[in-house]
Design a protein around this motif. Structure first.
Motif, PDB file in Angstrom:
ATOM      1  N   SER A 305      10.729  56.670  36.664  1.00  0.00           N
ATOM      2  CA  SER A 305      10.068  57.333  37.783  1.00  0.00           C
ATOM      3  C   SER A 305       9.997  58.828  37.498  1.00  0.00           C
ATOM      4  N   TYR A 307       9.844  62.451  39.502  1.00  0.00           N
ATOM      5  CA  TYR A 307       9.997  63.170  40.767  1.00  0.00           C
ATOM      6  C   TYR A 307       9.242  64.493  40.672  1.00  0.00           C
ATOM      7  N   CYS A 312       6.727  61.113  44.372  1.00  0.00           N
ATOM      8  CA  CYS A 312       7.437  60.444  43.286  1.00  0.00           C
ATOM      9  C   CYS A 312       6.532  59.341  42.747  1.00  0.00           C
ATOM     10  N   ILE A 314       6.369  56.038  40.543  1.00  0.00           N
ATOM     11  CA  ILE A 314       7.274  54.980  40.067  1.00  0.00           C
ATOM     12  C   ILE A 314       6.470  54.009  39.205  1.00  0.00           C
ATOM     13  N   SER A 328       4.960  57.324  45.823  1.00  0.00           N
ATOM     14  CA  SER A 328       5.815  57.331  47.009  1.00  0.00           C
ATOM     15  C   SER A 328       6.000  58.750  47.505  1.00  0.00           C
ATOM     16  N   ASP A 331      11.700  59.347  50.534  1.00  0.00           N
ATOM     17  CA  ASP A 331      12.903  59.749  49.808  1.00  0.00           C
ATOM     18  C   ASP A 331      13.294  58.741  48.732  1.00  0.00           C
ATOM     19  N   GLN A 333      13.622  56.925  45.456  1.00  0.00           N
ATOM     20  CA  GLN A 333      13.405  57.173  44.035  1.00  0.00           C
ATOM     21  C   GLN A 333      14.290  56.219  43.236  1.00  0.00           C
TER      22      GLN A 333
END
Length: 360
Positions: A305, A307, A312, A314, A328, A331, A333
């Motif tokens: 992933s 960030y 984020c 993935i 996403s 939160d 991750q």
């Protein structure tokens, strides 16, 4: 005046271009309204710059017609077409001041000196370069040089502005600010603008309509929202959007699409499909819902992933090997190796046949 009611500014009718036996533009038909901002976008070699140069008269039209404001300009010289072009390279005269660069084309056409001064003053005020008029190009930043190049086009008072990847030589931060400047310029001037870029962000943010090209053919024409939310085929679906749309190979079976052994709910269709029809299932990364608990959804394993602060990305792999990208903004991750489950809202899903054409 509504967009639908706009008079026609530029028309391409069955326009073709060949170099000997090599055909590079294949019968393009396009109508652009007065004051419209249209962006040609596509991968390298798709013909977007060639098409723009044919409009400008810098490339000969092999067949078909180019008309500007109802006048056939197919065989006219560039100077007689009512166009002004801004190139990727600034093409400024290094020994001349900014003032003289802006005025040069008007002087060559024997425009009255008072009119030249008026137009140069007006263009420099629009572009906020009045304080640069006595400098030479070597004393300017890249963004300032591009403003001068645009100003040289403005003073000609063209019917149509043509931009050929004008921001490609600028750094990322400057590209953003110049993009805003060009959008403001279009709003203030109201001229028809045709803009070529390989950068879909420029296309999505600037265009009234986007023309997506591949191999010298138009794949789809529409507003940024239309081409993003209603792609006509897998090429458009995969080209527009970053990260690109997920395209998963599957088979139609009793109202669902089976990817491997997993059934995915399909969007509502008017078409009737026979069982075992091969299909491509498409969904954009931001529309996939993910869960780390429960038994519902398609099982997947996270590979890695990224960030990026508020977002984020993935990247995960399904049981049968296909890779899925998820965007996403929460939160969550997950770490590499985590097992997650994916849900695909049918209303956000797309189906395409084996030729890549949308099934509706």
């Amino acid at each position: 005046m509504t967009k639908e009611a706009r008079p026609t500014s530029l028309t391409l009718t069955d326009v073709r271009k060949s170099y000997g036996s090599l055909a590079v533009i294949h019968g393009v038909d396009l109508t652009i309204g007065e004051g419209e901002f249209v962006v040609f976008v596509g991968p390298s070699g798709c013909g977007k710059s060639t098409l723009l140069r044919m409009i400008a008269g810098l490339e000969e039209v092999t067949d078909g017609e180019v008309a500007i404001k109802g006048r056939d300009v197919t065989d006219l010289d560039p100077s007689d077409r009512g166009i002004a072009m801004v190139f990727q390279s600034y093409a400024l005269y290094p020994h001349m001041t900014v003032r003289d660069n802006l005025a040069f084309g008007l002087k060559m056409s024997r425009t009255d000196a008072a009119e030249i001064n008026r137009r140069v003053g007006q263009a420099s005020a629009i572009l906020k370069i009045e304080h640069l008029l006595d400098r030479r190009p070597g004393q300017l930043s890249g963004g300032q040089r591009q403003r001068v190049a645009i100003g040289r086009a403005i003073v000609r008072k063209p019917d149509v502005f043509l931009f050929d990847e004008p921001l490609s030589n600028l750094d990322a931060e400057l590209r953003v600010s110049m993009r805003i400047e060009i959008a403001r310029l279009h709003r203030d001037l109201g001229n028809t603008m045709v803009y070529v870029t390989h950068d879909q962000t420029e296309a999505m943010t600037l265009a009234d309509r986007i023309v997506i090209l591949r191999d010298g053919r138009i794949e789809q024409v529409g507003t940024p929202r239309q081409v993003y939310e209603d792609p006509a085929n897998t090429f458009v679906a995969g080209f527009i959007g970053s990260p690109r749309m997920n395209l998963l190979e599957g088979t139609w079976s009793e109202g669902v699409v089976r990817v491997g052994d997993a059934p995915l709910p399909a969007p509502a269709l008017q078409a009737t499909l026979a069982d075992r029809t091969p299909l491509t299932f498409g969904i954009r990364p931001e529309h996939i819902q993910i869960s780390t608990e429960g038994v519902d959804g398609l099982p997947a394993v996270v590979e890695f992933s990224e960030y990026l602060g508020g977002t984020c990305y993935i990247y995960c792999r399904l049981a049968e090997g296909q890779v899925v990208t998820i965007e996403s903004r929460g939160d969550l991750q997950p770490a590499s190796g985590d097992r997650i489950r994916l849900e695909f809202p049918p209303v956000r899903s797309f189906l395409f046949n084996t030729d890549g054409v949308r099934v509706r």
